[in-house]
Scaffold this motif. Structure first.
Motif, PDB file in Angstrom:
ATOM      1  N   UNK A  81       1.190 -79.043  -1.045  1.00 48.61           N
ATOM      2  CA  UNK A  81       1.678 -77.667  -1.658  1.00 48.61           C
ATOM      3  C   UNK A  81       2.358 -78.118  -2.929  1.00 48.61           C
ATOM      4  N   UNK A  82       2.074 -78.155  -3.856  1.00 47.04           N
ATOM      5  CA  UNK A  82       2.536 -78.790  -5.157  1.00 47.04           C
ATOM      6  C   UNK A  82       3.718 -78.086  -5.570  1.00 47.04           C
ATOM      7  N   UNK A  83       3.993 -76.796  -5.280  1.00 44.13           N
ATOM      8  CA  UNK A  83       5.215 -76.012  -5.703  1.00 44.13           C
ATOM      9  C   UNK A  83       6.371 -76.704  -4.673  1.00 44.13           C
ATOM     10  N   UNK A  84       5.921 -77.129  -3.565  1.00 45.30           N
ATOM     11  CA  UNK A  84       7.120 -77.827  -2.891  1.00 45.30           C
ATOM     12  C   UNK A  84       7.577 -79.342  -3.557  1.00 45.30           C
ATOM     13  N   UNK A  85       6.739 -79.867  -4.398  1.00 44.10           N
ATOM     14  CA  UNK A  85       6.798 -81.095  -5.121  1.00 44.10           C
ATOM     15  C   UNK A  85       8.077 -80.685  -6.291  1.00 44.10           C
ATOM     16  N   UNK A  86       8.100 -79.515  -6.735  1.00 41.91           N
ATOM     17  CA  UNK A  86       8.812 -79.174  -8.119  1.00 41.91           C
ATOM     18  C   UNK A  86      10.493 -79.469  -7.774  1.00 41.91           C
ATOM     19  N   UNK A  87      10.742 -79.639  -6.791  1.00 41.15           N
ATOM     20  CA  UNK A  87      12.412 -80.016  -6.653  1.00 41.15           C
ATOM     21  C   UNK A  87      12.315 -81.638  -6.571  1.00 41.15           C
ATOM     22  N   UNK A  88      11.424 -82.238  -6.393  1.00 36.59           N
ATOM     23  CA  UNK A  88      11.641 -83.921  -6.513  1.00 36.59           C
ATOM     24  C   UNK A  88      10.760 -84.746  -7.596  1.00 36.59           C
ATOM     25  N   UNK A  89      10.059 -83.681  -8.460  1.00 42.57           N
ATOM     26  CA  UNK A  89       9.256 -84.328  -9.693  1.00 42.57           C
ATOM     27  C   UNK A  89       9.579 -83.469 -10.685  1.00 42.57           C
ATOM     28  N   UNK A  90       9.400 -83.979 -12.163  1.00 40.31           N
ATOM     29  CA  UNK A  90       9.615 -83.306 -13.240  1.00 40.31           C
ATOM     30  C   UNK A  90       8.870 -82.012 -13.393  1.00 40.31           C
ATOM     31  N   UNK A  91       9.335 -81.042 -14.058  1.00 37.35           N
ATOM     32  CA  UNK A  91       8.710 -79.704 -13.995  1.00 37.35           C
ATOM     33  C   UNK A  91       8.993 -79.154 -15.576  1.00 37.35           C
ATOM     34  N   UNK A  92       7.898 -79.189 -16.407  1.00 34.23           N
ATOM     35  CA  UNK A  92       7.904 -78.669 -17.729  1.00 34.23           C
ATOM     36  C   UNK A  92       7.775 -77.096 -17.928  1.00 34.23           C
ATOM     37  N   UNK A  93       8.024 -76.753 -19.095  1.00 33.87           N
ATOM     38  CA  UNK A  93       7.904 -75.175 -19.186  1.00 33.87           C
ATOM     39  C   UNK A  93       6.385 -75.013 -19.306  1.00 33.87           C
ATOM     40  N   UNK A  94       5.905 -75.905 -20.016  1.00 28.14           N
ATOM     41  CA  UNK A  94       4.309 -75.653 -20.310  1.00 28.14           C
ATOM     42  C   UNK A  94       3.385 -76.868 -20.587  1.00 28.14           C
ATOM     43  N   UNK A  95       2.311 -76.847 -20.639  1.00 27.42           N
ATOM     44  CA  UNK A  95       1.630 -78.061 -20.940  1.00 27.42           C
ATOM     45  C   UNK A  95       2.080 -78.808 -22.395  1.00 27.42           C
ATOM     46  N   UNK A  96       2.234 -77.853 -23.186  1.00 29.58           N
ATOM     47  CA  UNK A  96       2.580 -78.471 -24.621  1.00 29.58           C
ATOM     48  C   UNK A  96       3.976 -79.321 -24.688  1.00 29.58           C
ATOM     49  N   UNK A  97       4.851 -78.532 -23.995  1.00 30.61           N
ATOM     50  CA  UNK A  97       6.247 -79.200 -23.757  1.00 30.61           C
ATOM     51  C   UNK A  97       6.178 -80.631 -23.213  1.00 30.61           C
ATOM     52  N   UNK A  98       5.300 -80.501 -22.112  1.00 30.68           N
ATOM     53  CA  UNK A  98       5.029 -81.861 -21.185  1.00 30.68           C
ATOM     54  C   UNK A  98       4.444 -82.893 -22.124  1.00 30.68           C
ATOM     55  N   UNK A  99       3.559 -82.582 -22.941  1.00 30.65           N
ATOM     56  CA  UNK A  99       3.034 -83.633 -23.883  1.00 30.65           C
ATOM     57  C   UNK A  99       3.869 -84.062 -25.321  1.00 30.65           C
ATOM     58  N   UNK A 100       4.778 -83.199 -25.544  1.00 31.62           N
ATOM     59  CA  UNK A 100       5.892 -83.579 -26.501  1.00 31.62           C
ATOM     60  C   UNK A 100       6.664 -84.424 -25.714  1.00 31.62           C
ATOM     61  N   UNK A 101       7.092 -84.344 -24.599  1.00 30.55           N
ATOM     62  CA  UNK A 101       7.836 -85.085 -23.892  1.00 30.55           C
ATOM     63  C   UNK A 101       7.529 -86.490 -23.896  1.00 30.55           C
ATOM     64  N   UNK A 102       6.208 -86.755 -23.534  1.00 29.62           N
ATOM     65  CA  UNK A 102       5.695 -88.109 -23.517  1.00 29.62           C
ATOM     66  C   UNK A 102       4.946 -88.543 -24.586  1.00 29.62           C
ATOM     67  N   UNK A 103       5.025 -87.678 -25.889  1.00 33.03           N
ATOM     68  CA  UNK A 103       4.294 -87.964 -27.169  1.00 33.03           C
ATOM     69  C   UNK A 103       3.120 -88.364 -27.154  1.00 33.03           C
ATOM     70  N   UNK A 104       2.477 -87.358 -26.195  1.00 36.41           N
ATOM     71  CA  UNK A 104       1.032 -87.223 -26.437  1.00 36.41           C
ATOM     72  C   UNK A 104       0.602 -86.522 -27.824  1.00 36.41           C
ATOM     73  N   UNK A 105      -0.444 -86.669 -28.408  1.00 35.14           N
ATOM     74  CA  UNK A 105      -0.907 -85.817 -29.626  1.00 35.14           C
ATOM     75  C   UNK A 105      -1.063 -84.453 -29.282  1.00 35.14           C
ATOM     76  N   UNK A 106      -1.048 -83.301 -30.206  1.00 33.67           N
ATOM     77  CA  UNK A 106      -0.855 -82.045 -29.916  1.00 33.67           C
ATOM     78  C   UNK A 106      -2.278 -81.581 -29.447  1.00 33.67           C
TER      79      UNK A 106
END
Length: 212
Positions: A81-106
């Motif tokens: 249940x991935x929603x249960x992992x939200x309290x213990x692992x990083x959660x980003x607003x959307x995929x774009x913000x996740x990629x920006x956080x790690x420096x992945x290209x747009x």
């Protein structure tokens, strides 16, 4: 040389030092494998060699990779249940913000593939029902559906499969946004079962296993 493979008294996947009828068959087969990996072997030759039973990964490489068998019964594994992992692992607003956080290209394609020939660097499961599977209480195994007829994407995943040092950061869509499941390595390609909506999504999964 190919005729010596076909007529060989031993299996065509011979060791490098094998000699057949005075010919250095083992070295020749190794060179064909190298050309295949570099995509410099023409498709006609590829087809002819496959007909003789040549396997493109040597026994040593297959043992080193040891991918999970395609008949692995993953249905016996508990889905996470991935929603249960939200309290213990990083959660980003959307995929774009996740990629920006790690420096992945747009660009999604460039970001997924990384530099040319370097394999996959990130993967995103959109949480669509019946498409991908996250297994285990902590989501330590992810089965990511391989897109149908996308040979270029498959080739990139095979780079990761052949080199376990090439980790993939896997994201999953959850209720709160995009969950960062962490770093995984590609462990194999797993056949989907009949009940996995293969007509809609494809008949193979990429198996990710969490990197320790």
């Amino acid at each position: 040389m190919a005729k010596h493979i076909k007529n060989a008294q031993t299996a065509p996947n011979v060791p490098c030092n094998h000699i057949e009828q005075g010919k250095k068959l083992g070295i020749w087969v190794s060179k064909q494998r190298l050309k295949k990996r570099k995509t410099t072997l023409d498709q006609r030759r590829v087809g002819l060699l496959e007909e003789t039973g040549v396997e493109w990964r040597s026994k040593k490489r297959r043992k080193k990779e040891s991918p999970r068998c395609c008949c692995w019964n993953y249905e016996q594994e508990e889905e996470c249940n991935c929603d249960d992992l939200s309290s213990s692992r990083p959660v980003f607003t959307n995929f774009r913000s996740a990629c920006q956080h790690y420096g992945f290209p747009g660009s999604h394609q460039i970001g997924s593939y990384g530099p040319k020939g370097q394999g996959i660097v990130r993967s995103y499961s959109n949480g669509l029902q019946n498409k991908d599977k996250v297994l285990g209480e902590d989501g330590d195994v992810v089965l990511y559906r391989l897109k149908k007829n996308n040979e270029s994407l498959r080739a990139q995943f095979l780079i990761n499969l052949n080199d376990k040092s090439r980790k993939v950061r896997v994201f999953r869509k959850v209720e709160k946004g995009v969950l960062d499941l962490g770093l995984f390595f590609v462990n194999g390609i797993v056949a989907a079962n009949k009940g996995d909506h293969v007509d809609q999504f494809g008949d193979e999964f990429i198996e990710f296993v969490r990197s320790v």
